[in-house]
Write a protein that holds these residues in place. Structure first.
Motif, short mmCIF file in Angstrom:
data_model
loop_
_atom_site.label_atom_id
_atom_site.label_comp_id
_atom_site.label_asym_id
_atom_site.label_seq_id
_atom_site.Cartn_x
_atom_site.Cartn_y
_atom_site.Cartn_z
N VAL A 419 0.84 -1.20 0.00
CA VAL A 419 0.00 0.00 0.00
C VAL A 419 0.88 1.25 0.00
CG1 VAL A 419 -1.73 1.33 1.28
CG2 VAL A 419 -1.93 -1.15 1.14
N ARG A 420 1.91 1.24 0.84
CA ARG A 420 2.83 2.39 0.88
C ARG A 420 3.50 2.60 -0.48
NH1 ARG A 420 4.25 4.59 5.68
NH2 ARG A 420 3.29 3.66 7.53
N GLY A 421 3.88 1.50 -1.12
CA GLY A 421 4.51 1.61 -2.43
C GLY A 421 3.57 2.19 -3.48
N GLU A 422 2.29 1.78 -3.43
CA GLU A 422 1.32 2.30 -4.39
C GLU A 422 1.07 3.79 -4.17
OE1 GLU A 422 -0.12 0.75 -7.01
OE2 GLU A 422 1.21 -0.93 -6.57
N LEU A 423 0.97 4.20 -2.91
CA LEU A 423 0.77 5.62 -2.62
C LEU A 423 2.00 6.44 -3.00
CD1 LEU A 423 -1.07 5.23 0.81
CD2 LEU A 423 -2.01 6.35 -1.22
N ALA A 424 3.18 5.90 -2.76
CA ALA A 424 4.41 6.59 -3.14
C ALA A 424 4.48 6.76 -4.66
CB ALA A 424 5.63 5.83 -2.63
N ARG A 425 4.01 5.74 -5.38
CA ARG A 425 4.00 5.81 -6.84
C ARG A 425 3.11 6.97 -7.33
NH1 ARG A 425 2.95 0.82 -7.57
NH2 ARG A 425 5.12 0.20 -7.66
N CYS A 426 2.13 7.32 -6.53
CA CYS A 426 1.23 8.43 -6.88
C CYS A 426 1.77 9.78 -6.41
CB CYS A 426 -0.15 8.19 -6.27
SG CYS A 426 -1.02 6.79 -7.01
N GLY A 427 3.02 9.80 -5.92
CA GLY A 427 3.66 11.06 -5.56
C GLY A 427 3.45 11.49 -4.12
N LEU A 428 3.05 10.56 -3.25
CA LEU A 428 2.81 10.89 -1.85
C LEU A 428 3.99 10.46 -0.99
CD1 LEU A 428 -0.88 9.76 -1.91
CD2 LEU A 428 -0.15 12.08 -1.44
N THR A 429 4.39 11.34 -0.08
CA THR A 429 5.53 11.06 0.79
C THR A 429 5.06 10.27 2.02
OG1 THR A 429 5.24 13.05 2.12
CG2 THR A 429 6.55 13.26 0.11
N ALA A 430 6.01 9.84 2.84
CA ALA A 430 5.69 9.10 4.07
C ALA A 430 4.80 9.93 4.99
CB ALA A 430 6.98 8.70 4.79
N ASN A 431 5.04 11.25 5.04
CA ASN A 431 4.20 12.12 5.87
C ASN A 431 2.76 12.18 5.36
OD1 ASN A 431 6.07 13.03 7.85
ND2 ASN A 431 7.01 14.36 6.33
N HIS A 432 2.60 12.27 4.03
CA HIS A 432 1.26 12.27 3.45
C HIS A 432 0.54 10.97 3.76
CE1 HIS A 432 3.11 15.06 0.19
NE2 HIS A 432 2.61 15.77 1.19
N ILE A 433 1.26 9.86 3.63
CA ILE A 433 0.66 8.53 3.77
C ILE A 433 0.11 8.32 5.18
CG2 ILE A 433 1.23 6.05 3.80
CD1 ILE A 433 3.20 6.68 1.47
N SER A 434 0.74 8.93 6.18
CA SER A 434 0.29 8.76 7.56
C SER A 434 -0.65 9.88 8.02
CB SER A 434 1.50 8.69 8.50
OG SER A 434 2.28 9.86 8.39
N SER A 435 -0.97 10.82 7.11
CA SER A 435 -1.87 11.93 7.46
C SER A 435 -3.33 11.54 7.23
CB SER A 435 -1.54 13.17 6.63
OG SER A 435 -0.26 13.64 6.90
N LEU A 436 -4.25 12.15 8.00
CA LEU A 436 -5.67 11.92 7.82
C LEU A 436 -6.13 12.50 6.48
CD1 LEU A 436 -7.10 12.85 11.35
CD2 LEU A 436 -6.51 10.58 10.48
N MET A 437 -7.07 11.83 5.84
CA MET A 437 -7.59 12.31 4.56
C MET A 437 -8.13 13.73 4.67
SD MET A 437 -7.24 10.07 2.11
CE MET A 437 -8.48 10.44 0.88
N LYS A 438 -8.76 14.06 5.79
CA LYS A 438 -9.41 15.37 5.92
C LYS A 438 -8.42 16.52 6.12
CE LYS A 438 -10.43 14.84 10.88
NZ LYS A 438 -11.54 14.71 11.86
N VAL A 439 -7.14 16.21 6.39
CA VAL A 439 -6.16 17.29 6.53
C VAL A 439 -5.23 17.38 5.32
CG1 VAL A 439 -6.21 17.13 9.03
CG2 VAL A 439 -4.42 15.93 7.78
#
Length: 517
Positions: A419-439
């Motif tokens: 999941v982390r790899g897929e999100l990173a592929r979309c240009g999201l950093t580790a900080n983004h990945i652990s952030s709430l969707m609403k923020v």
């Protein structure tokens, strides 16, 4: 004259440095574009200068008697008012003056001669102020701005409670523009505007005599209206004079010069270290070695410019469907009332169709009706065999889940690292990945939703304004992903430069609407 001065501002959030010793100035009449990748801190910077957020360090200075108009991605409307009443709020100070003038007239019915003279003078001053500020042309001005942004066709006596999110955004934008502040601050104002209304806003901002700060990922629009660019990258703000295209040239040149300086310095460091290693042990050359060491110690180390993490989107194709993917017979769409005349449409395998037209005519409603999310007023939609739909909604997801949880809960067969790899592929950093969707910012939120869409095997992509909030690199990657997708595509977009070389057909809802355009 400097209207706004930002000195040495630093701000962090969730352990991540958003701004680091950032400085900024806004001069009278400057039209500033604030640019940078999603999540770099553009909206945070706007919230700091408008006082919505306190920086960790630094100083914000506004000139005296400043008037500002701020439109951000999360502005809201007070409920229970008509569009016209909300727009009239832009002139509240003049209505207050009128009320004061009428009160003075009432006092004249019973007052002394001295009081009468004072009241007459006061009324004259107010009357002159109202005339000079166009008070008696307010309704005409409201009509002009409302029509320019497409609110006229909605109806100015419509209750704002009944409006869609996009229509509310237009009302807020019109209200801010009507206020004619000394400085406009606009965060993604074109997201809910179609091509005609973007042209109107472009002309308005090009001729705006006061200053503004604009955040936008609509490059042609941004380029047309700006004369200064501030680029936020790696928590640093850099000023460039000129429009967006000129900024791109200067930024590329600066990056090239930095890389060349880095390479030269690395060679110099290598030569110095080699000389020191060879000569420090020999008595005859030890002084020379120490001299080289001092020189090495004093070097101001140049960092190599970092390559931005660029998103890489790719959609997975499902099995081949029937040749006729969607068959539409006598379809009328709408909610309480019909939005279109009866439609007879055919979507065939591998067609890529852009749907365009003025906002409020039912583009999103059409998509939802075709997918069976909402029922038609009349008529029917038939899906061909083996059609597998991937749907990207225009609305954001503001859940209490983190980005990681949002994807993982829908695809529990994936591992944490996958999941982390897929999100990173979309240009999201580790900080983004652990952030709430609403923020997350609008662009980061969209990348999470695109990530979920990429996990499905589909043969019909239905994309409703997918470029809203996306930065330039993300738009480019999405464009390439749609071009590479071998299935069928239905795309709603207000950016012809994004879709014009992608699609095989263009549908205009203006050809079908029952509304007067």
């Amino acid at each position: 004259m400097s209207i706004l001065t930002v000195e040495h501002v630093s701000h962090s959030f969730g352990g991540r440095q958003i701004l680091d010793d950032a400085s900024f100035r806004l001069l009278k009449g400057e039209h500033i574009g604030l640019v940078g990748a999603n999540g770099e801190g553009k909206s945070t910077f706007l919230n700091i200068i408008t006082g919505k957020l306190m920086p960790d360090e630094g100083k914000i200075s506004w000139c005296k008697r400043i008037t500002t108009g701020f439109l951000d991605q999360y502005s809201t409307l007070s409920q229970g008012k008509t569009i016209r009443e909300v727009l009239r709020e832009a002139f509240q100070y003049m209505y207050d003056l009128e009320a004061e003038m009428l009160a003075d007239y009432d006092k004249m019915a019973d007052c002394s001669e001295e009081e009468m003279n004072r009241l007459l003078e006061d009324v004259g001053d107010i009357q002159e102020s109202l005339e000079n500020n166009g008070f008696y042309m307010i309704d005409a001005k409201i009509e002009e701005y409302a029509n320019g942004l497409g609110l006229g066709e909605i109806g100015l006596d419509r209750d704002v409670t009944d409006l869609s999110g996009g229509q509310r955004a237009k009302v807020l934008l019109a209200k801010v523009l009507l206020q004619n502040p000394m400085i406009l601050i606009l965060d993604e104002p074109t997201n809910f505007l179609d091509e005609n209304h973007i042209r109107w806003l472009t002309n308005f901002l090009k001729n705006y005599k006061n200053a503004f700060i604009l955040v936008s990922h609509d490059v042609p629009f941004l380029n047309e209206v700006t004369n200064v660019i501030y680029h936020v990258e790696d928590a640093t703000l850099t000023r460039y004079t000129g429009n967006y295209y000129q900024f791109m040239e200067m930024h590329a040149l600066k990056k090239q010069q930095q890389d060349q300086a880095y390479e030269r310095q690395q060679k110099e460091i290598a030569n110095l270290e080699t000389f020191i290693a060879k000569n420090k042990a020999r008595a005859a050359t030890a002084n020379l070695a120490r001299s080289r060491q001092k020189r090495l110690d004093k070097l101001d180390i140049i960092e190599k410019s970092r390559e931005k993490i660029k998103p890489s989107f790719r959609f997975r194709e499902g099995r081949t469907p029937d040749r006729e993917v969607l068959v539409v017979k006598d379809l009328v769409i709408g909610y309480d009332m019909p939005l279109t005349r009866p439609l007879n449409l055919l979507v065939e395998r591998n067609q890529k169709i852009a749907i365009r037209g003025v906002n409020g005519l039912g583009k999103s409603t059409l998509l939802k009706t075709l997918l069976g999310i909402i029922p038609p007023v009349s008529g029917q939609v038939t899906h061909g065999q083996f059609v597998e739909v991937g749907y990207f909604q225009q609305e954001e997801e503001n859940s209490d889940k983190t980005a990681l949880e949002e994807v993982w809960s829908e695809f529990p067969h994936l591992s944490n690292s996958e999941v982390r790899g897929e999100l990173a592929r979309c240009g999201l950093t580790a900080n983004h990945i652990s952030s709430l969707m609403k923020v997350l910012s609008g662009g980061e939120n969209a990348k999470v939703r695109l990530c979920k869409l990429m996990q499905k095997e589909v043969n019909l992509l239905v994309l409703d304004e997918p470029t809203n909030h996306l930065d330039v690199d993300a738009k480019e990657s999405l464009h390439d992903a749609i071009a590479a997708f071998k299935g069928t595509v239905l795309l709603v977009s207000h950016e012809p430069e994004f879709y014009q070389d992608l699609v095989t057909d263009i549908w205009s809802v203006e050809d079908w609407t029952t509304k007067i355009i």
